[in-house]
Write a protein that holds these residues in place. Structure first.
Motif, PDB file in Angstrom:
ATOM      1  N   PHE A  17       4.183  37.380 -54.872  1.00 17.29           N
ATOM      2  CA  PHE A  17       4.212  36.194 -54.022  1.00 17.29           C
ATOM      3  C   PHE A  17       4.038  34.935 -54.838  1.00 17.29           C
ATOM      4  CE2 PHE A  17       4.508  34.202 -50.133  1.00 17.29           C
ATOM      5  CZ  PHE A  17       3.483  33.301 -49.899  1.00 17.29           C
ATOM      6  N   ALA A  18       3.340  35.067 -55.968  1.00 14.30           N
ATOM      7  CA  ALA A  18       3.162  33.907 -56.822  1.00 14.30           C
ATOM      8  C   ALA A  18       4.494  33.385 -57.311  1.00 14.30           C
ATOM      9  CB  ALA A  18       2.297  34.284 -58.018  1.00 14.30           C
ATOM     10  N   GLN A  19       5.369  34.272 -57.705  1.00 14.29           N
ATOM     11  CA  GLN A  19       6.670  33.859 -58.191  1.00 14.29           C
ATOM     12  C   GLN A  19       7.610  33.637 -57.011  1.00 14.29           C
ATOM     13  OE1 GLN A  19       7.223  33.262 -61.252  1.00 14.29           O
ATOM     14  NE2 GLN A  19       5.502  34.234 -62.243  1.00 14.29           N
ATOM     15  N   ASN A  20       7.146  34.014 -55.839  1.00 16.87           N
ATOM     16  CA  ASN A  20       8.006  34.058 -54.688  1.00 16.87           C
ATOM     17  C   ASN A  20       8.091  32.694 -54.021  1.00 16.87           C
ATOM     18  OD1 ASN A  20       9.608  35.153 -52.738  1.00 16.87           O
ATOM     19  ND2 ASN A  20       8.344  36.949 -52.462  1.00 16.87           N
ATOM     20  N   LEU A  21       7.385  32.526 -52.885  1.00 18.52           N
ATOM     21  CA  LEU A  21       7.560  31.329 -52.083  1.00 18.52           C
ATOM     22  C   LEU A  21       9.064  31.043 -51.993  1.00 18.52           C
ATOM     23  CD1 LEU A  21       4.646  29.129 -53.469  1.00 18.52           C
ATOM     24  CD2 LEU A  21       4.729  30.371 -51.329  1.00 18.52           C
ATOM     25  N   GLY A  22       9.799  32.050 -51.630  1.00 16.42           N
ATOM     26  CA  GLY A  22      11.230  32.144 -51.850  1.00 16.42           C
ATOM     27  C   GLY A  22      11.386  33.028 -53.087  1.00 16.42           C
ATOM     28  N   THR A  23      12.382  33.869 -53.120  1.00 13.72           N
ATOM     29  CA  THR A  23      12.471  34.837 -54.216  1.00 13.72           C
ATOM     30  C   THR A  23      13.551  34.488 -55.224  1.00 13.72           C
ATOM     31  OG1 THR A  23      13.926  36.171 -52.827  1.00 13.72           O
ATOM     32  CG2 THR A  23      11.584  36.720 -52.807  1.00 13.72           C
ATOM     33  N   HIS A  24      13.844  33.194 -55.374  1.00 14.15           N
ATOM     34  CA  HIS A  24      14.916  32.761 -56.274  1.00 14.15           C
ATOM     35  C   HIS A  24      16.214  33.495 -55.958  1.00 14.15           C
ATOM     36  CE1 HIS A  24      11.811  30.625 -58.175  1.00 14.15           C
ATOM     37  NE2 HIS A  24      11.458  31.487 -59.077  1.00 14.15           N
ATOM     38  N   PRO A  25      16.703  33.390 -54.708  1.00  8.99           N
ATOM     39  CA  PRO A  25      17.961  34.070 -54.388  1.00  8.99           C
ATOM     40  C   PRO A  25      19.100  33.468 -55.199  1.00  8.99           C
ATOM     41  CG  PRO A  25      17.390  32.502 -52.668  1.00  8.99           C
ATOM     42  CD  PRO A  25      16.218  32.559 -53.601  1.00  8.99           C
ATOM     43  N   ILE A  26      20.157  34.223 -55.364  1.00 15.43           N
ATOM     44  CA  ILE A  26      21.274  33.749 -56.181  1.00 15.43           C
ATOM     45  C   ILE A  26      22.072  32.693 -55.414  1.00 15.43           C
ATOM     46  CG2 ILE A  26      23.062  35.380 -55.451  1.00 15.43           C
ATOM     47  CD1 ILE A  26      23.584  35.771 -58.529  1.00 15.43           C
ATOM     48  N   SER A  27      22.525  31.705 -56.134  1.00 13.87           N
ATOM     49  CA  SER A  27      23.290  30.624 -55.536  1.00 13.87           C
ATOM     50  C   SER A  27      24.778  30.843 -55.790  1.00 13.87           C
ATOM     51  CB  SER A  27      22.850  29.292 -56.141  1.00 13.87           C
ATOM     52  OG  SER A  27      23.753  28.264 -55.816  1.00 13.87           O
ATOM     53  N   ASN A  28      25.595  30.255 -54.923  1.00 18.73           N
ATOM     54  CA  ASN A  28      27.033  30.333 -55.129  1.00 18.73           C
ATOM     55  C   ASN A  28      27.492  29.420 -56.262  1.00 18.73           C
ATOM     56  OD1 ASN A  28      27.504  32.190 -53.056  1.00 18.73           O
ATOM     57  ND2 ASN A  28      27.525  30.581 -51.505  1.00 18.73           N
ATOM     58  N   ALA A  29      26.663  28.437 -56.599  1.00 18.66           N
ATOM     59  CA  ALA A  29      27.030  27.486 -57.640  1.00 18.66           C
ATOM     60  C   ALA A  29      26.782  28.087 -59.015  1.00 18.66           C
ATOM     61  CB  ALA A  29      26.221  26.204 -57.471  1.00 18.66           C
ATOM     62  N   TYR A  30      27.788  28.039 -59.866  1.00 18.05           N
ATOM     63  CA  TYR A  30      27.646  28.505 -61.242  1.00 18.05           C
ATOM     64  C   TYR A  30      28.616  27.732 -62.113  1.00 18.05           C
ATOM     65  CZ  TYR A  30      27.769  31.371 -65.440  1.00 18.05           C
ATOM     66  OH  TYR A  30      27.714  31.802 -66.750  1.00 18.05           O
ATOM     67  N   GLN A  31      28.120  27.221 -63.227  1.00 21.69           N
ATOM     68  CA  GLN A  31      28.946  26.477 -64.162  1.00 21.69           C
ATOM     69  C   GLN A  31      29.146  27.306 -65.418  1.00 21.69           C
ATOM     70  OE1 GLN A  31      27.906  22.333 -64.554  1.00 21.69           O
ATOM     71  NE2 GLN A  31      28.857  22.160 -66.575  1.00 21.69           N
ATOM     72  N   LYS A  32      30.342  27.767 -65.619  1.00 16.51           N
ATOM     73  CA  LYS A  32      30.644  28.641 -66.744  1.00 16.51           C
ATOM     74  C   LYS A  32      30.521  27.883 -68.064  1.00 16.51           C
ATOM     75  CE  LYS A  32      34.232  31.793 -68.466  1.00 16.51           C
ATOM     76  NZ  LYS A  32      35.586  32.350 -68.210  1.00 16.51           N
ATOM     77  N   PRO A  33      29.839  28.445 -69.055  1.00 18.79           N
ATOM     78  CA  PRO A  33      29.759  27.788 -70.357  1.00 18.79           C
ATOM     79  C   PRO A  33      31.145  27.624 -70.979  1.00 18.79           C
ATOM     80  CG  PRO A  33      28.189  29.602 -70.196  1.00 18.79           C
ATOM     81  CD  PRO A  33      29.098  29.706 -69.018  1.00 18.79           C
ATOM     82  N   THR A  34      31.258  26.644 -71.857  1.00 17.69           N
ATOM     83  CA  THR A  34      32.533  26.411 -72.542  1.00 17.69           C
ATOM     84  C   THR A  34      32.466  26.780 -74.021  1.00 17.69           C
ATOM     85  OG1 THR A  34      31.887  24.103 -72.935  1.00 17.69           O
ATOM     86  CG2 THR A  34      33.184  24.569 -70.945  1.00 17.69           C
ATOM     87  N   ASP A  35      31.263  26.940 -74.559  1.00 14.82           N
ATOM     88  CA  ASP A  35      31.100  27.281 -75.967  1.00 14.82           C
ATOM     89  C   ASP A  35      31.556  28.730 -76.185  1.00 14.82           C
ATOM     90  OD1 ASP A  35      30.103  28.151 -78.461  1.00 14.82           O
ATOM     91  OD2 ASP A  35      28.357  26.843 -78.343  1.00 14.82           O
ATOM     92  N   PRO A  36      32.567  28.966 -77.031  1.00 15.18           N
ATOM     93  CA  PRO A  36      33.061  30.339 -77.242  1.00 15.18           C
ATOM     94  C   PRO A  36      31.982  31.293 -77.741  1.00 15.18           C
ATOM     95  CG  PRO A  36      34.581  28.739 -78.191  1.00 15.18           C
ATOM     96  CD  PRO A  36      33.345  27.981 -77.801  1.00 15.18           C
ATOM     97  N   VAL A 285      18.060  25.995 -62.011  1.00 15.37           N
ATOM     98  CA  VAL A 285      18.559  24.629 -62.183  1.00 15.37           C
ATOM     99  C   VAL A 285      20.058  24.728 -62.457  1.00 15.37           C
ATOM    100  CG1 VAL A 285      18.314  22.436 -63.396  1.00 15.37           C
ATOM    101  CG2 VAL A 285      16.323  23.941 -63.125  1.00 15.37           C
ATOM    102  N   GLN A 286      20.828  24.675 -61.406  1.00 13.04           N
ATOM    103  CA  GLN A 286      22.257  24.922 -61.515  1.00 13.04           C
ATOM    104  C   GLN A 286      22.910  23.901 -62.451  1.00 13.04           C
ATOM    105  OE1 GLN A 286      23.373  24.645 -57.423  1.00 13.04           O
ATOM    106  NE2 GLN A 286      21.937  26.236 -56.806  1.00 13.04           N
ATOM    107  N   GLY A 287      23.807  24.402 -63.291  1.00  9.76           N
ATOM    108  CA  GLY A 287      24.478  23.503 -64.201  1.00  9.76           C
ATOM    109  C   GLY A 287      24.778  24.168 -65.523  1.00  9.76           C
ATOM    110  N   PRO A 288      24.998  23.383 -66.565  1.00  7.76           N
ATOM    111  CA  PRO A 288      25.472  23.927 -67.845  1.00  7.76           C
ATOM    112  C   PRO A 288      24.443  24.749 -68.608  1.00  7.76           C
ATOM    113  CG  PRO A 288      25.055  21.569 -68.035  1.00  7.76           C
ATOM    114  CD  PRO A 288      24.929  21.906 -66.583  1.00  7.76           C
ATOM    115  N   PHE A 289      23.173  24.728 -68.164  1.00  6.31           N
ATOM    116  CA  PHE A 289      22.141  25.452 -68.913  1.00  6.31           C
ATOM    117  C   PHE A 289      21.501  26.572 -68.098  1.00  6.31           C
ATOM    118  CE2 PHE A 289      22.350  21.060 -70.521  1.00  6.31           C
ATOM    119  CZ  PHE A 289      22.958  21.358 -71.740  1.00  6.31           C
ATOM    120  N   GLU A 290      22.183  26.982 -67.048  1.00  8.71           N
ATOM    121  CA  GLU A 290      21.826  28.218 -66.350  1.00  8.71           C
ATOM    122  C   GLU A 290      22.966  29.201 -66.629  1.00  8.71           C
ATOM    123  OE1 GLU A 290      20.058  29.720 -62.040  1.00  8.71           O
ATOM    124  OE2 GLU A 290      21.738  28.309 -62.059  1.00  8.71           O
ATOM    125  N   ASN A 291      22.987  29.712 -67.866  1.00  9.59           N
ATOM    126  CA  ASN A 291      24.133  30.509 -68.322  1.00  9.59           C
ATOM    127  C   ASN A 291      24.254  31.830 -67.596  1.00  9.59           C
ATOM    128  OD1 ASN A 291      23.788  29.457 -71.790  1.00  9.59           O
ATOM    129  ND2 ASN A 291      24.699  28.400 -70.063  1.00  9.59           N
TER     130      ASN A 291
END
Length: 476
Positions: A17-36, A285-291
């Protein structure tokens, strides 16, 4: 038809429950990395499928929830009659009691390998700020207490080395909040919740000091401990205010009116200049650093094409708690099967005891899981999800080259016939029972694959929680 219970882990124990308060469900938003190089490492990470996350720190000494007992939020209770200040002083004072003289990371790595795990995420620092490495930024670390004179006092060095020697990919868990640092929880003010306790807009100098502290600690990790593949950043409430979204609000955690910006772009640039291709996981934290995404305690309802990982503890708690209620090996195996079929990895949490050893029951449970993977691992490792990843109770995976399809069937002793209606084999495909290598006769009737299992086979495999078959040619 075999019936499979779909486990969705929303266990509200003291630890989860400590990590919970919501269980970090997966989001539809995802930014694919560009670095090969990042993409290449992500592909390799997706091959691994099964990893271990190790929570170890001050909280192991009393055998209690990791870090959270010093946080002041409504859901937290403390078994003490002392004041909060006295409690916090006692908790931080545990640094003088953590002396793991039987610490044996080589044994950890050996057990993890036998369990079939392929990558490691180790807690370099949890939210309480206690460091499990020889940081030069604070003396609040394992290398500055009673363990300081031990040859293995720089715990992180020896953990990474032991797991690297066993062929593991290496990940560093790092908590973005730090409740011991005076520039996060400023002693001038009370500590009402998990957030920093002052307005960063009014005290930019103090927040800059914390940013610098964080940067320097991560710099130490990525420059002083050999190859590191993953930077796993926890504490998703520490983020720019403009990134707070519906998912964050679902946690029910307090939201400050100011930014808690750490400049992850700067950190990632520095980290990758030292560790090319490093996977950065700025959780939630959706964006370029949530690989890759990290649903916690839960499995997504459907197949996900983005890289993702379900993280959950083997017991009810992430760290060591005496008499922890461990999940059965069968449950973990079935969870792994479902996660992999839906395109993800499973990161299983284990907490060592304060003496530096794994609990005996944890070792036994891990070895049970490993026995199944020793026989059936080809249906898990280096596989990818299929568009039709399940048929009722069955799950499917396929080799990366799509030439072999696997059918993963939960055990049911009453069943002698197996049937499914998707992923039909091409004409002439051979069906093999993976545990024995024997060929199995099948037929296709009106779009239904049917195979009859002998009672002898059923009895011989009665202790196998999931049976694995494979077609040696690509499916349509």
């Amino acid at each position: 038809m075999i019936r499979l219970i779909l486990f969705v882990f929303l266990v509200l124990s003291s630890g989860s429950f400590a990590q919970n308060l919501g269980t970090h469900p997966i989001s539809n938003a995802y930014q694919k990395p560009t670095d090969p190089q990042v993409l290449q490492k992500l592909d390799r990470w997706q091959d691994q499928k099964f990893g271990i996350i190790i929570h170890w720190g001050l909280y192991a000494v009393p055998g209690m929830i990791e870090s959270w007992s010093i946080c002041s939020e409504d859901w937290i209770t403390r078994d003490t009659n002392s004041s909060y200040d006295d409690y916090k002083k006692w908790y931080f004072g545990l640094k003088d009691s953590l002396n793991p003289t039987t610490f044996n990371p080589e044994k950890w790595a050996e057990i993890s390998k036998k369990a079939g795990m392929k990558y490691l995420v180790f807690t370099t620092k949890h939210h309480d700020g206690f460091c499990m490495f020889d940081t030069k930024q604070t003396d609040f670390s394992i290398a500055s207490g009673p363990f300081a004179t031990n040859p293995k006092s720089d715990v992180l060095k020896h953990v990474f080395s032991a797991y690297r020697n066993q062929g593991f990919m290496i990940g560093a868990y790092f908590s973005k909040p730090d409740w011991h640092n005076e520039n996060y929880w400023w002693p001038l003010y009370a500590t009402p919740d998990r957030n920093n306790n002052y307005d960063t807009r009014k005290h930019p100098w103090r927040w800059q000091q914390f940013q610098d502290y964080t940067f320097k600690q991560i710099q130490e990790i990525v420059t002083g401990y050999g190859g590191v593949d993953i930077l796993w950043l926890d504490g998703g409430w520490v983020r720019p205010k403009n990134t707070i979204d519906e998912e964050v609000l679902m946690w029910g955690a307090p939201i400050p009116q100011w930014d808690q910006e750490l400049d992850i772009a700067k950190i990632a640039k520095m980290a990758r200049s030292n560790q090319p291709g490093m996977i950065v996981v700025d959780r939630t934290v959706q964006g370029p650093f949530e690989n890759y995404q990290t649903p916690e305690h839960t499995i997504p309802e459907k197949r996900i094409d983005n890289p993702w990982e379900t993280c959950m503890p083997l017991g009810n708690d992430w760290g060591y708690v005496p008499n922890n209620n461990l999940k059965s090996a069968d449950r973990i195996i079935r969870t792994l099967v479902e996660v992999v079929a839906k395109g993800g990895n499973l990161l299983l949490g284990v907490g060592p005891k304060p003496d530096g050893t794994f609990p005996v029951d944890v070792e036994a449970r891990l070895l049970e899981i490993g026995k199944w993977l020793d026989v059936n691992g080809e249906a898990i490792y280096h596989t990818r999800s299929m568009p039709h990843y399940n048929d009722s109770d069955f799950f499917f995976t396929q080799s990366k080259d799509e030439k072999t399809a696997y059918i993963l069937v939960p055990n049911d002793m009453a069943l002698t016939r197996v049937e499914w209606t998707v992923n039909l084999p091409k004409k002439g495909s051979k069906l093999i029972f993976v545990p024995t290598g024997e060929k199995v006769t099948y037929r296709i009737v009106d779009g239904v694959v049917q195979l009859d299992l002998s009672r002898k086979l059923v009895m011989k495999q009665k202790d196998n929680p999931v049976w694995v078959f494979k077609f040696e040619q690509a499916t349509e």
